[in-house]
Design a protein around this motif. Structure first.
Motif: not given
Length: 253
Positions: A128-140
């Motif tokens: 959750e820490i890694l992949e939710v953050g990855a999805a959010r960052m990718a969208a920025t």
């Protein structure tokens, strides 16, 4: 309505076997609609593994389960079929028909690694820490054409995957999301966590309804990233991870 006894009086005697009412009410409560199928499977497995149902006992009718869980009868029916395919339930037709707990539940294959709740929780929390953050960052980020094409290609691959290839292609899509986040250091962390996650997932059956639902969630994740919507991308990834968590805890706890 209580669980029916499932066996006839000829086989169980004339005594009435009471249902543990508080336990069944607590377990068979409304699920999260975002992962209705996965949560329904998990709740039914809890009633089985915690002894609320005994071998040979019957489940409540589909209509009652749907009401208690707050889901459609189709969702209940698909969850029951999946657990029957996995060996936990048996469906019978006729006057005394219904859905019954199998007399002998599936056992881990000899040599299979056993995981405790702490192992599952740790892998899922890190994910959750890694992949939710990855999805959010990718969208920025303003993704390159190659990055955008790569996400669509990985999404297409996993949507068309056969069962034998599904987990591998699923992993590739999640790694592509990590790559799109733009942090090279993130990718090996996601890859290492994915190895742990796949070791857990390999211990549970692949459920076709879950694959269909996962692919819908995959599409929502990718579309949100490509649309530049960080909140939607994070929320879609969070829901996706919650579905996997429900199945892993249901089968492995």
């Amino acid at each position: 309505m209580a669980f029916s006894a499932g066996r006839s009086e000829a086989t169980r005697g004339s005594a009435v076997v009471p249902e543990p009412q508080q336990a069944s009410q607590a377990l068979l409560r409304p699920v999260r609609l975002g992962n209705a199928f996965e949560d329904t499977v998990g709740r039914l497995l809890q009633t089985i593994k915690l002894g609320v149902l005994a071998p040979g006992d019957s489940l409540p009718p589909e209509r009652e389960l749907a009401t208690r869980l707050g889901v459609s009868r189709d969702t209940v029916r698909e969850a029951i079929k999946s657990l029957a395919d996995a060996g936990y339930l048996v469906s019978r037709r006729g006057r005394y028909g219904g859905t019954f707990l199998a007399e002998s539940l599936p056992r881990p294959t000899e040599g299979v690694v056993r995981f405790g709740r702490a192992d599952i929780d740790d892998a899922l929390r890190l994910r959750e820490i890694l992949e939710v953050g990855a999805a959010r960052m990718a969208a920025t980020r303003t993704l390159t054409a190659a990055e955008r094409d790569g996400l669509w290609s990985r999404l297409s691959d996993v949507r068309c995957a056969c069962l034998e290839d599904y987990r591998r292609l699923d992993s590739r899509l999640h790694l592509a999301v990590a790559e799109a986040a733009g942090s090279p250091s993130l990718v090996p962390l996601v890859a290492e966590n994915r190895m742990r996650l796949n070791a857990l997932l390999d211990q549970i059956p692949l459920l076709r309804r879950n694959i269909t639902h996962s692919n819908e969630q995959h599409e929502a994740i990718v579309i949100a990233i490509l649309a530049g919507d960080p909140d939607a991308a994070a929320a879609a990834m969070q829901a996706h991870i919650a579905g996997s968590a429900a199945l892993l805890h249901g089968f492995l706890d």
